[in-house]
Motif scaffolding. Sequence first.
Motif, PDB file in Angstrom:
ATOM      1  N   LEU A   1      -4.987 -50.032  97.937  1.00 23.31           N
ATOM      2  CA  LEU A   1      -4.511 -51.154  97.130  1.00 23.31           C
ATOM      3  C   LEU A   1      -5.436 -52.360  97.266  1.00 23.31           C
ATOM      4  N   LEU A   2      -5.888 -52.622  98.482  1.00 21.89           N
ATOM      5  CA  LEU A   2      -6.805 -53.738  98.686  1.00 21.89           C
ATOM      6  C   LEU A   2      -8.128 -53.488  97.977  1.00 21.89           C
ATOM      7  N   ARG A   3      -8.658 -52.261  98.066  1.00 21.97           N
ATOM      8  CA  ARG A   3      -9.897 -51.938  97.360  1.00 21.97           C
ATOM      9  C   ARG A   3      -9.730 -52.140  95.862  1.00 21.97           C
ATOM     10  N   HIS A   4      -8.578 -51.724  95.360  1.00 25.16           N
ATOM     11  CA  HIS A   4      -8.354 -51.858  93.926  1.00 25.16           C
ATOM     12  C   HIS A   4      -8.274 -53.328  93.512  1.00 25.16           C
ATOM     13  N   TRP A   5      -7.599 -54.126  94.304  1.00 21.95           N
ATOM     14  CA  TRP A   5      -7.534 -55.559  93.995  1.00 21.95           C
ATOM     15  C   TRP A   5      -8.936 -56.167  94.003  1.00 21.95           C
ATOM     16  N   ASN A   6      -9.743 -55.808  94.989  1.00 23.06           N
ATOM     17  CA  ASN A   6     -11.114 -56.315  95.038  1.00 23.06           C
ATOM     18  C   ASN A   6     -11.906 -55.875  93.809  1.00 23.06           C
ATOM     19  N   PHE A   7     -11.637 -54.657  93.351  1.00 21.07           N
ATOM     20  CA  PHE A   7     -12.353 -54.151  92.181  1.00 21.07           C
ATOM     21  C   PHE A   7     -11.998 -54.942  90.926  1.00 21.07           C
ATOM     22  N   ILE A   8     -10.708 -55.147  90.672  1.00 17.96           N
ATOM     23  CA  ILE A   8     -10.351 -55.853  89.440  1.00 17.96           C
ATOM     24  C   ILE A   8     -10.799 -57.316  89.514  1.00 17.96           C
ATOM     25  N   THR A   9     -10.843 -57.879  90.721  1.00 14.26           N
ATOM     26  CA  THR A   9     -11.366 -59.236  90.862  1.00 14.26           C
ATOM     27  C   THR A   9     -12.842 -59.276  90.497  1.00 14.26           C
ATOM     28  N   ALA A  10     -13.604 -58.275  90.941  1.00 17.38           N
ATOM     29  CA  ALA A  10     -15.026 -58.204  90.590  1.00 17.38           C
ATOM     30  C   ALA A  10     -15.218 -57.989  89.095  1.00 17.38           C
ATOM     31  N   MET A  11     -14.381 -57.166  88.481  1.00 18.19           N
ATOM     32  CA  MET A  11     -14.481 -56.944  87.044  1.00 18.19           C
ATOM     33  C   MET A  11     -14.144 -58.208  86.270  1.00 18.19           C
ATOM     34  N   LEU A  12     -13.155 -58.955  86.729  1.00 11.40           N
ATOM     35  CA  LEU A  12     -12.808 -60.210  86.059  1.00 11.40           C
ATOM     36  C   LEU A  12     -13.962 -61.201  86.138  1.00 11.40           C
ATOM     37  N   THR A  13     -14.613 -61.276  87.297  1.00 11.74           N
ATOM     38  CA  THR A  13     -15.755 -62.175  87.448  1.00 11.74           C
ATOM     39  C   THR A  13     -16.881 -61.795  86.494  1.00 11.74           C
ATOM     40  N   CYS A  14     -17.178 -60.501  86.395  1.00 16.34           N
ATOM     41  CA  CYS A  14     -18.218 -60.040  85.473  1.00 16.34           C
ATOM     42  C   CYS A  14     -17.840 -60.342  84.030  1.00 16.34           C
ATOM     43  N   HIS A  15     -16.579 -60.168  83.701  1.00 16.22           N
ATOM     44  CA  HIS A  15     -16.078 -60.465  82.355  1.00 16.22           C
ATOM     45  C   HIS A  15     -16.281 -61.943  82.024  1.00 16.22           C
ATOM     46  N   HIS A  16     -15.962 -62.810  82.959  1.00 15.54           N
ATOM     47  CA  HIS A  16     -16.148 -64.244  82.736  1.00 15.54           C
ATOM     48  C   HIS A  16     -17.628 -64.595  82.583  1.00 15.54           C
TER      49      HIS A  16
END
Length: 284
Positions: free
Chosen positions: A79-94
């Motif tokens: 779950l923590l890895r997944h949260w880190n992943f979507i946070t990284a994807m959001l940053t790239c999206h921005h």
Amino acid sequence: MPIHLVPQPVHTVPAQGQSGADSLGGDAYAYGQVVDDEPATPRFAGLRLVHAALRRDLARLPNALRLLQPDEDDKGEALLRHWNFITAMLTCHHEQQDTRLWPIVRRFAPELRLLLNWLEDDHHNLDHSFTRVTTLVRIASRDTGSAWPVAYAMEDLAARLETHLRIEERQLLPRMERVIADGSRLGGLGELLDLLRLADGPGVADALAWLLEGVEPALVERLLAECDDDVARNWPHWHATYQRCTSPLWGPVDGPVGGAGSGTGAGYGLGPGPGFGGLGSVAD
């Protein structure tokens, strides 16, 4: 958001003409137009896929955290890895929006500048908010006693992000359709994958499997047709690995692409590019 930041009048699109043998007579092109055919995929598919994936995962992550049991250390780490992943994807999206899309929209639709300024500021605020919640998720993944309050924090952040996404989709994307021509790669899936290759973040295989979860198979085929040959060739393996790695977290996947309860690309090392889970690669 103050209503005065949202421009109301509809302006004509600045156009650039063509001359010579390839000219289409008196017709004019918006920025980046290369063909005048109907697009094979939805406009700005990369942006829309990110929005859909964020909504999907922020809806199910809080409950997954609430259901976490004290002896489920592996699931907590996932779950923590997944949260880190979507946070990284959001940053790239921005970054894609702030550095590639918004400058073009500012140039050809100057009436949107106040709205774009607000969106950029909110990008920074959202990034900071996700960073703060990451600290809480790290604690809750190891201490299930704090899972419920952290799950509520996730839901509050998801509601805030939803407001931002709706403003982009309802106020900005319709204007972008008039500024950026149908044939342009700007905002598309191919451009997003290219940016991921250059970024120090999620790998292309992880991101693609995450983005295409739950997408209709026919649309998946059309989206893959716009990617390079390497992506199309490796997609079946990436997708199968993705399902295998995520089934312990979200449950088995039904259907050819994925549906309710199917997995997410939580940095599983499916292919070239940095992964977060260390669960293998396309060579495995």
